[in-house]
Design an enzyme around this catalytic site. Sequence first.
Site, PDB file in Angstrom:
ATOM      1  N   SER A 142      22.483 -37.567 -57.138  1.00  0.00           N
ATOM      2  CA  SER A 142      23.663 -36.708 -57.116  1.00  0.00           C
ATOM      3  C   SER A 142      24.939 -37.518 -57.359  1.00  0.00           C
ATOM      4  O   SER A 142      25.015 -38.236 -58.351  1.00  0.00           O
ATOM      5  CB  SER A 142      23.672 -35.965 -55.785  1.00  0.00           C
ATOM      6  OG  SER A 142      24.275 -34.719 -55.944  1.00  0.00           O
ATOM      7  N   LYS A 186      25.628 -40.432 -60.327  1.00  0.00           N
ATOM      8  CA  LYS A 186      26.790 -40.679 -61.196  1.00  0.00           C
ATOM      9  C   LYS A 186      27.179 -42.153 -61.032  1.00  0.00           C
ATOM     10  O   LYS A 186      27.475 -42.868 -61.982  1.00  0.00           O
ATOM     11  CB  LYS A 186      27.984 -39.791 -60.790  1.00  0.00           C
ATOM     12  CG  LYS A 186      27.704 -38.278 -60.724  1.00  0.00           C
ATOM     13  CD  LYS A 186      28.977 -37.496 -60.371  1.00  0.00           C
ATOM     14  CE  LYS A 186      28.792 -36.203 -59.584  1.00  0.00           C
ATOM     15  NZ  LYS A 186      28.062 -35.129 -60.156  1.00  0.00           N
ATOM     16  N   TRP A 191      23.180 -26.168 -60.982  1.00  0.00           N
ATOM     17  CA  TRP A 191      24.531 -26.723 -60.753  1.00  0.00           C
ATOM     18  C   TRP A 191      24.701 -28.037 -61.524  1.00  0.00           C
ATOM     19  O   TRP A 191      25.761 -28.348 -62.046  1.00  0.00           O
ATOM     20  CB  TRP A 191      24.686 -26.913 -59.256  1.00  0.00           C
ATOM     21  CG  TRP A 191      25.974 -27.430 -58.700  1.00  0.00           C
ATOM     22  CD1 TRP A 191      26.156 -28.615 -58.047  1.00  0.00           C
ATOM     23  CD2 TRP A 191      27.253 -26.762 -58.657  1.00  0.00           C
ATOM     24  NE1 TRP A 191      27.452 -28.724 -57.613  1.00  0.00           N
ATOM     25  CE2 TRP A 191      28.154 -27.600 -57.973  1.00  0.00           C
ATOM     26  CE3 TRP A 191      27.712 -25.544 -59.134  1.00  0.00           C
ATOM     27  CZ2 TRP A 191      29.489 -27.264 -57.751  1.00  0.00           C
ATOM     28  CZ3 TRP A 191      29.049 -25.207 -58.910  1.00  0.00           C
ATOM     29  CH2 TRP A 191      29.918 -26.064 -58.233  1.00  0.00           C
ATOM     30  N   HIS A 232      17.465 -29.606 -55.842  1.00  0.00           N
ATOM     31  CA  HIS A 232      18.292 -30.814 -55.842  1.00  0.00           C
ATOM     32  C   HIS A 232      17.845 -31.732 -54.700  1.00  0.00           C
ATOM     33  O   HIS A 232      18.085 -31.427 -53.529  1.00  0.00           O
ATOM     34  CB  HIS A 232      19.734 -30.334 -55.615  1.00  0.00           C
ATOM     35  CG  HIS A 232      20.776 -31.371 -55.786  1.00  0.00           C
ATOM     36  ND1 HIS A 232      21.091 -31.931 -56.996  1.00  0.00           N
ATOM     37  CD2 HIS A 232      21.615 -31.952 -54.880  1.00  0.00           C
ATOM     38  CE1 HIS A 232      22.079 -32.796 -56.837  1.00  0.00           C
ATOM     39  NE2 HIS A 232      22.411 -32.841 -55.566  1.00  0.00           N
TER      40      HIS A 232
HETATM   41  C1  GCU Z   1      28.489 -31.519 -55.106  1.00  0.00           C
HETATM   42  C2  GCU Z   1      29.230 -31.932 -56.353  1.00  0.00           C
HETATM   43  C3  GCU Z   1      28.280 -32.555 -57.362  1.00  0.00           C
HETATM   44  C4  GCU Z   1      27.561 -33.710 -56.699  1.00  0.00           C
HETATM   45  C5  GCU Z   1      26.899 -33.230 -55.417  1.00  0.00           C
HETATM   46  C6  GCU Z   1      26.339 -34.348 -54.534  1.00  0.00           C
HETATM   47  O1  GCU Z   1      27.560 -30.518 -55.395  1.00  0.00           O
HETATM   48  O2  GCU Z   1      29.859 -30.805 -56.853  1.00  0.00           O
HETATM   49  O3  GCU Z   1      28.964 -33.019 -58.502  1.00  0.00           O
HETATM   50  O4  GCU Z   1      26.618 -34.267 -57.564  1.00  0.00           O
HETATM   51  O5  GCU Z   1      27.860 -32.621 -54.583  1.00  0.00           O
HETATM   52  O6  GCU Z   1      26.638 -35.487 -54.732  1.00  0.00           O
HETATM   53  O7  GCU Z   1      25.656 -34.006 -53.570  1.00  0.00           O
END
Ligand code: GCU
Length: 422
Positions: free
Chosen positions: A258, A262, A349, A399
């Site tokens: 998540s 990134k 998402w 997720h």
């Molecule tokens: C939120 C956010 C995402 C991210 C995620 C996470 O959903 O909007 O961009 O990847 O959190 O890191 O859990």
Amino acid sequence: MKSIFLFLFIWGLSISAIAQQDPGNYDESRIPPYSLPDPLVFTNGTQVVTKGDWFKRRKEIYRLFSTEVYGIIPRWHGKIEITPVSRKENALDGLATREEVALIIKNGDKQINALLIIYLPHSSQRVPVFLGYNFYGNQTITNEQDITLTSGWVRNNRDCKITDHKATEASRGAFVPMWPLKEIVSRGYGVVTLNYGDIEPDDRDDFKNGAQLLFDQCRDSTSWGKISTWAWGLSRVMDYLETNSKVDAQKVAILGHSRLGKTALWAGASDNRFALVISNNSGRVGAALTKRIFGEPLDFMHEAIPYWFCDNFGKYTGKENLLPVDQHELIALIAPRPVYVASAEEDLWADPKGEFLSCVNASPVFKLLGKEGFPADTMPPLNHPVIGTIGYHIRTGKHDVTPYDWQCYMNFADYQFSKKTN
Ligand code: GCU
């Protein structure tokens, strides 16, 4: 706007729960037309032809990600002191040696502390390792009770009874399924992890409580956000791993889930000592294409989590077509080193198809560098990984990081690292 605030509130309570007010687009037919920048064409329109050209073009792309998306990672002139905290020879029912090591990361009279937990299989040789942050402290990734409770910042979490950003006893073992430690060490890999809040709190705190404190800086629109700071932290752990005689520093794979996915991609692009990079469900401004308007919208990010990025990134909210880069180029920055991108069927998402398309569009750069690239141009069936220099799967489920994901990562690392040795 109202629905965004309601969504933010719900997101604050449970980040993974995508509520009814989810502001994302989930209709392929409503994606506005978009065109992607070509990683193999310089900003002035000249074609990249040779490997040498690519490494010049790479500088352009890296600079754009730094100034327009994540923020510039400053040069580091500090030092790291290493303090062993604990050691156990027969952890995980005798399968591994477990160490806790504190890194005191210092610049002049300022310092932060990061506590690593390291599991290494018993071996007479240096071992390859997976390095990645955890979300709530090292005590959450194992059922072993004799682990130091993190003293760093952690996110609040109702299930773990965390209400004031301090780790709790109740959080012990809370994320064990995300870290199948016995399986990993049984396959000959070590695991190195730390709480991401040890490096920089994931909060709107004007960068006053973490690693950015170590730098004398005047912030501007290109200054580093939290993702750059977490990426910087992985490089500091790498500085330490290079000194660890049990670890094969040529075979350090970084992974993240998540927001930490990134981070893993940006860390891999920023530091070529990482031999392999894994993005687990990293989504928007991770592996997914930004110009493809599907799933998480940039205006949500701009409201909820602007501090993950540099201020300049805000100008592209609703104007994604003006972005001079897109995320396939982030993957391309890691070339020729291998990259694995994983999506989950229910994780809309994060835009699984947008993650897949980044792999497809990064592939020409890997091929120019003499690598296999990404051997697919249509989405593979569920639970059927595509393996090239770029690997990809979309699995059933939500997720998360699952044992299936880990199996795929270890298969990929086996394949890539054995090629490296031979
Ligand atoms: C939120 C956010 C995402 C991210 C995620 C996470 O959903 O909007 O961009 O990847 O959190 O890191 O859990």
